[in-house]
Enzyme design. Structure first.
Site, PDB file in Angstrom:
ATOM      1  N   LYS A 162       0.867  -1.186   0.000  1.00  8.01           N
ATOM      2  CA  LYS A 162       0.000   0.000   0.000  1.00  8.01           C
ATOM      3  C   LYS A 162       0.896   1.226   0.000  1.00  8.01           C
ATOM      4  CE  LYS A 162      -4.462   0.838   0.114  1.00  8.01           C
ATOM      5  NZ  LYS A 162      -5.491  -0.028  -0.470  1.00  8.01           N
TER       6      LYS A 162
HETATM    7  P1  NAD Z   1     -13.071   7.757  -2.583  1.00 10.92           P
HETATM    8  O1  NAD Z   1     -12.073   8.769  -2.189  1.00 10.92           O
HETATM    9  O2  NAD Z   1     -13.469   7.661  -4.014  1.00 10.92           O
HETATM   10  O3  NAD Z   1     -14.409   7.915  -1.724  1.00 10.92           O
HETATM   11  C1  NAD Z   1     -14.420   7.989  -0.329  1.00 10.92           C
HETATM   12  C2  NAD Z   1     -15.807   8.430   0.090  1.00 10.92           C
HETATM   13  O4  NAD Z   1     -15.892   8.417   1.518  1.00 10.92           O
HETATM   14  C3  NAD Z   1     -16.165   9.854  -0.348  1.00 10.92           C
HETATM   15  O5  NAD Z   1     -17.526   9.911  -0.711  1.00 10.92           O
HETATM   16  C4  NAD Z   1     -15.937  10.646   0.919  1.00 10.92           C
HETATM   17  O6  NAD Z   1     -16.667  11.868   0.939  1.00 10.92           O
HETATM   18  C5  NAD Z   1     -16.452   9.651   1.940  1.00 10.92           C
HETATM   19  N1  NAD Z   1     -16.071   9.934   3.319  1.00 10.92           N
HETATM   20  C6  NAD Z   1     -14.882  10.354   3.812  1.00 10.92           C
HETATM   21  N2  NAD Z   1     -14.974  10.563   5.132  1.00 10.92           N
HETATM   22  C7  NAD Z   1     -16.247  10.249   5.475  1.00 10.92           C
HETATM   23  C8  NAD Z   1     -16.977  10.274   6.701  1.00 10.92           C
HETATM   24  N3  NAD Z   1     -16.391  10.664   7.816  1.00 10.92           N
HETATM   25  N4  NAD Z   1     -18.286   9.887   6.691  1.00 10.92           N
HETATM   26  C9  NAD Z   1     -18.874   9.482   5.544  1.00 10.92           C
HETATM   27  N5  NAD Z   1     -18.240   9.460   4.362  1.00 10.92           N
HETATM   28  C10 NAD Z   1     -16.953   9.842   4.331  1.00 10.92           C
HETATM   29  O7  NAD Z   1     -12.466   6.351  -2.070  1.00 10.92           O
HETATM   30  P2  NAD Z   1     -12.832   4.897  -2.579  1.00 10.92           P
HETATM   31  O8  NAD Z   1     -11.820   4.490  -3.597  1.00 10.92           O
HETATM   32  O9  NAD Z   1     -14.282   4.809  -2.881  1.00 10.92           O
HETATM   33  O10 NAD Z   1     -12.489   4.035  -1.268  1.00 10.92           O
HETATM   34  C11 NAD Z   1     -13.414   3.912  -0.199  1.00 10.92           C
HETATM   35  C12 NAD Z   1     -12.979   2.776   0.706  1.00 10.92           C
HETATM   36  O11 NAD Z   1     -12.890   1.572  -0.051  1.00 10.92           O
HETATM   37  C13 NAD Z   1     -11.608   2.940   1.351  1.00 10.92           C
HETATM   38  O12 NAD Z   1     -11.605   2.343   2.621  1.00 10.92           O
HETATM   39  C14 NAD Z   1     -10.702   2.158   0.418  1.00 10.92           C
HETATM   40  O13 NAD Z   1      -9.494   1.727   1.043  1.00 10.92           O
HETATM   41  C15 NAD Z   1     -11.594   1.000   0.074  1.00 10.92           C
HETATM   42  N6  NAD Z   1     -11.238   0.323  -1.160  1.00 10.92           N
HETATM   43  C16 NAD Z   1     -11.184   0.985  -2.335  1.00 10.92           C
HETATM   44  C17 NAD Z   1     -10.864   0.284  -3.498  1.00 10.92           C
HETATM   45  C18 NAD Z   1     -10.860   0.948  -4.843  1.00 10.92           C
HETATM   46  O14 NAD Z   1     -10.714   0.226  -5.856  1.00 10.92           O
HETATM   47  N7  NAD Z   1     -11.031   2.250  -4.961  1.00 10.92           N
HETATM   48  C19 NAD Z   1     -10.565  -1.080  -3.426  1.00 10.92           C
HETATM   49  C20 NAD Z   1     -10.656  -1.730  -2.195  1.00 10.92           C
HETATM   50  C21 NAD Z   1     -11.005  -1.023  -1.064  1.00 10.92           C
END
Ligand code: NAD
Length: 471
Positions: A162
């Protein structure tokens, strides 16, 4: 549940022993794990500071402690020798770099960048890059370890890694963000490469950031599309990658629904986070016929028992809208109350530690499908299990992204392209197989899905490491 009962439960919790049924200790507030703290150094104070965002009450443990807890539970059940557990627990390599960038104010701001390679026994390191002001070594280390078990659970030939930079992308102009991405790549390119370590998007990064990273890597090594995944389609990205994590969440939800006698087309769901993972999961749940009754982003939360249109909300957010500005009949609610909405399925898709000892007992859902990484603390997990909530853990539920990243890498190495239907079908096959294997082990061991998933992943890594002669 009445307030009285909630208070009573809270009192009981305070008095509760820390011992879990499985004999391991759940880390409590203030207990520092071996890696807690801010890593080799605090985030650089010259980094562009951001305004405080309203954060719900905090988790009682760090992301690292969450992952360590589950590793320890599985290691004990698998009777791993201490020396082997010590190798698997620690990272192979941890890199912290300075990321100096001249921003629009004419000054050089110094951000801190990290890349942690946890375990490479099963193949090249693989894991996302996060741009978020709270990124630190502890968090990146936890997420890297999670990737090791995740890639093993879905059985793709990668190790776990990561990366991250403690920058708030929402406060930067596009050219400033590009400068951060390029500067970070310049500092870490020596430990990356298509046969060594392949980054992908995570919170705060997207296909555009991956394009800049690939371009910067290419300046030093020649055009190498397989050096990062999650790229735009125009740059040998894979069809289906952008939606893959959300699609995987929905695919495992469909597999899990019979476990609680739920008809997916009649399900109600709540999304915490409406970024890449949340917005895709929401739209695909809606395609199944399910109804979104609550949703939050970092700015606030809305709810409606009549349903909120995920497709329209996604279009609104794509145009830089906030969830709370969405023009609909939904009412704005306190973000802390999102967890207490009545629904069948709660999908965390924001940050780690958001379901914790202070709010787990308020949850009304019957199932949690963890789109986010480490959203649930061990204490919350214990409370939710006691309350009969079926949890599909992060290491399985959100693996769709890395599965399609693997497909993208495989396509790039051959300079071939697969159609979107083919990608989605292969993803579905992988997620269904992984769900089946974890569910079978959970049944055999009479445990929830999470310990079963960790055991499966750890066993596979141990087998690869010992066959190599590494342990
Ligand atoms: P992103 O940045 O696209 O979206 C994150 C979202 O969370 C946004 O809508 C943001 O406003 C919201 N957020 C942040 N703080 C918040 C809070 N306190 N309360 C409510 N909402 C809040 O990120 P993403 O890529 O969608 O990733 C989201 C999660 O999924 C993370 O934990 C990430 O590690 C995990 N993840 C992502 C992927 C991927 O392919 N993008 C893969 C596996 C896991």
């Amino acid at each position: 549940m009445s307030d009285e009962v909630t208070e009573e439960r809270a009192d009981e919790e305070e008095d509760a022993q820390d011992e879990q049924a499985d004999g391991t200790t759940v880390p409590q507030e203030g207990e520092a794990g071996p890696h807690s703290g801010d890593g080799h150094g605090s985030p650089d104070k010259s980094a562009k500071q951001t305004e405080e965002e309203p954060a719900p009450t905090r988790a009682e443990v760090s992301n690292y402690e969450i992952v360590e807890h589950w590793f320890n539970v599985a290691a004990e059940r698998l009777e791993l020798p201490d020396d082997v557990a010590a190798v698997l627990r620690s990272s192979y390599r941890e890199v912290q770099v300075q990321v100096p960038v001249r921003l629009g104010d004419g000054k050089i701001h110094v951000f801190s960048g990290y890349r942690v390679q946890h375990n490479g026994a099963r193949g090249p390191y693989k894991g996302g890059i996060r741009f978020h002001p709270e990124v630190d070594l502890d968090e990146v280390r936890a997420l890297a370890e999670l990737m090791t078990w995740k890639t093993a659970i879905v059985d793709i030939p990668y190790g776990g890694a990561k990366g991250g930079v403690n920058v708030d992308p929402s406060k930067l102009e596009s050219r400033e963000l590009q400068a951060v991405a390029r500067s970070f790549m310049d500092k870490i390119e020596k430990v990356l490469g298509p046969q060594r370590d392949i980054p992908a998007p995570d919170v705060g990064t997207n296909a555009q950031v991956m394009a800049w990273l690939m371009d910067e890597y290419g300046k030093l090594h020649g055009h190498t599309p397989a050096c990062v995944t999650g790229k735009p389609i125009a740059l040998e990205g894979s069809y289906g990658r952008e939606a893959a994590t959300g699609r995987g969440v929905v695919q495992v939800f469909k597999e899990a629904a019979p476990e609680i006698d739920l008809d997916p087309s009649k399900a109600t769901f709540v999304l915490q986070g409406f970024g890449n993972v949340g917005a895709w999961a929401g739209r695909l749940m809606q395609e199944l016929g399910a109804t979104m009754v609550g949703v939050a982003d970092a700015n606030g939360a809305i709810a409606s028992s009549d349903g909120i249109d995920a497709e329209e909300l996604a279009a609104h957010v794509r145009d830089d809208g906030k969830v709370t500005d969405f023009d609909s009949d939904a009412e704005e609610i306190d973000p802390d109350d999102l967890v207490a909405l009545d629904c069948d399925v709660f999908i965390p898709a924001a940050l780690g530690g958001m379901l914790h000892s202070d709010n787990a007992d308020r949850m009304r859902c019957r199932m949690i499908v963890e789109g986010a990484n480490s959203p649930t603390t061990p204490r919350a997990d214990e409370i939710l299990n006691e309350n009969g909530v079926f949890i599909v853990p992060d290491v399985l539920a959100n693996a769709g992204g890395v599965v399609v990243s693997y497909f993208e890498w495989a396509q790039n190495l051959q300079h071939f392209r697969w159609g979107e239907d083919e990608v989605n079908e292969k993803l579905g096959g992988t997620m269904r197989r992984a769900f089946g294997e974890v569910a079978e082990r959970a049944r055999e061991n009479d445990t929830p899905m999470r310990p079963a998933a960790y055991e499966l992943g750890i066993e596979r890594v141990v087998e690869a490491a010992s066959t190599r002669g590494y342990i």
